[in-house]
Design an enzyme around this catalytic site. Structure first.
Site, PDB file in Angstrom:
ATOM      1  N   VAL A 131      19.619  -7.443 -19.452  1.00  0.00           N
ATOM      2  CA  VAL A 131      20.142  -8.536 -20.272  1.00  0.00           C
ATOM      3  C   VAL A 131      20.675  -9.609 -19.338  1.00  0.00           C
ATOM      4  O   VAL A 131      21.413  -9.316 -18.397  1.00  0.00           O
ATOM      5  CB  VAL A 131      21.269  -8.037 -21.211  1.00  0.00           C
TER       6      VAL A 131
ATOM      7  N   THR B 145      13.425 -20.938 -20.506  1.00  0.00           N
ATOM      8  CA  THR B 145      14.532 -20.614 -21.428  1.00  0.00           C
ATOM      9  C   THR B 145      14.907 -21.883 -22.184  1.00  0.00           C
ATOM     10  O   THR B 145      14.815 -22.981 -21.637  1.00  0.00           O
ATOM     11  CB  THR B 145      15.733 -20.109 -20.601  1.00  0.00           C
TER      12      THR B 145
ATOM     13  N   GLY C  90      18.977 -20.485 -15.893  1.00  0.00           N
ATOM     14  CA  GLY C  90      18.863 -20.210 -14.468  1.00  0.00           C
ATOM     15  C   GLY C  90      18.911 -18.717 -14.219  1.00  0.00           C
ATOM     16  O   GLY C  90      18.713 -17.921 -15.147  1.00  0.00           O
TER      17      GLY C  90
HETATM   18  N1  ASP Z   1      19.100 -17.386 -17.756  1.00  0.00           N
HETATM   19  C1  ASP Z   1      17.945 -16.658 -18.210  1.00  0.00           C
HETATM   20  C2  ASP Z   1      18.116 -15.197 -17.866  1.00  0.00           C
HETATM   21  O1  ASP Z   1      18.576 -14.886 -16.794  1.00  0.00           O
HETATM   22  C3  ASP Z   1      16.690 -17.148 -17.603  1.00  0.00           C
HETATM   23  C4  ASP Z   1      16.560 -18.648 -17.505  1.00  0.00           C
HETATM   24  O2  ASP Z   1      17.411 -19.375 -17.953  1.00  0.00           O
HETATM   25  O3  ASP Z   1      15.576 -19.133 -16.963  1.00  0.00           O
HETATM   26  O4  ASP Z   1      17.744 -14.368 -18.669  1.00  0.00           O
END
Ligand code: ASP
Length: 307
Positions: free
Chosen positions: A199, A170, A222
């Site tokens: 989402v 991300t 995260g």
């Molecule tokens: N926070 C993002 C989600 O849960 C994924 C990530 O940040 O790695 O969609």
């Protein structure tokens, strides 16, 4: 002091998982986004333009889980989420579950600038994109062989996908411009093997993204379900605004205590109105970078390998 920080995702990232070539490629990708965002600030541009510029470059880089190279849903499709927020006036824009927009952060910006709404989803968001000349692509444009393989491994492993959510990559940016205005933006494909329609926190204002000149700007990465439930980005800003915490105390409390106590892996990047940057994660690694007008410049992946 003007400054910008970016992230390219946090998570389980053993050093052995990255070959020297691959590590170098990540560093190049992070540097080019960081430098482009910093150049906007150097030229006297706004923090909102700087974060949009940096995130857009990371969306186009197939190494990261945003735009091209995003992770696949359980059905092998790509669904993207993004948001952006302007700390000057709390203007915000977000999109969720879009599958044809090349740069979701650009669409989030258009929602903020050219609609009375804050969040648009799915086909409605894409219909709006058409009215704003935002570039649309086929869903296949986003899919890379590496992400197909990642999904195959997950499904072939016999484990239920939700137990194997893998989200690394991300992207996000926070910035403080010469006028002291703050902005934040975040963009993602979510988590590998996610259910269609899921989402995460990235497009949720207050969870994955928040910016308020009165406190700070935050972009998170995260395990999104936890980040939504703890309203991570807003919690950090609120601790600074009302709780008397410094930015690093607020980040420490939320990332290393509140989230860590819930077993929620991830991290944040944040900046305050003096241009001070804080980057903190409770996972093995977080792709990140920072540049400030005081000469600070770093790209990092693991806690102890910064330069
Ligand atoms: N926070 C993002 C989600 O849960 C994924 C990530 O940040 O790695 O969609």
């Amino acid at each position: 002091m003007h400054s910008i920080a970016i992230h390219g995702g946090a998570g389980t990232l053993p050093r052995t998982a990255l070959t020297p070539d691959r590590e170098a490629a990540y560093r190049v990708g992070l540097s080019s986004a960081l430098d482009a965002g910093f150049a906007v600030l150097e030229a006297g541009g706004s923090s909102i333009d700087a974060v949009a510029t940096a995130v857009r470059i990371l969306e186009d880089d197939p190494l990261f889980n945003a735009g091209r190279g995003a992770v696949l849903t359980i059905e092998g499709t790509v669904e993207l989420d993004a948001s952006i927020m302007d700390g000057r006036n709390l203007a915000a824009g977000a999109v969720a579950g879009v599958s044809q927009v090349r740069n979701p952060v650009a669409l989030a910006r258009a929602v903020m600038d050219h609609s009375p709404h804050v969040m648009l989803i799915g086909t409605g968001a894409e219909a709006f994109a058409r009215t704003r000349d935002i570039e649309l692509v086929t869903n296949d444009y986003f899919k890379t062989e590496a992400r197909r393989e990642q999904l195959r491994r997950m499904l072939g492993g016999g484990a239920h996908p939700v137990n194997e959510l893998s989200s690394l990559g991300t992207v996000g940016a926070v910035a403080c411009d010469k006028a002291g205005n703050l902005a934040a933006a975040t963009s993602t494909g979510g988590m590998t093997g996610k259910r269609c329609g899921r989402v995460g926190d990235s497009p949720i204002i207050g969870a994955g993204t928040y910016a308020d000149n009165a406190s700070c700007a935050v972009s998170a990465t995260g395990h999104g379900e936890f980040f939504i439930r703890t309203a991570v980005a807003h919690d950090i800003c609120a601790r600074v605004a009302y709780g008397g915490a410094t930015l690093s105390q607020a980040v420490e409390a939320v990332v290393m205590k509140r989230l860590a106590n819930m077993g929620a892996e991830g991290g944040v990047i944040a900046v305050d109105g003096n241009g001070r940057i804080v980057m903190r994660f409770n996972s093995e690694g977080m792709f990140r970078g920072a540049r400030s007008s005081d000469g600070t410049q770093m790209i990092g992946i693991w806690p102890d390998r910064e330069e």
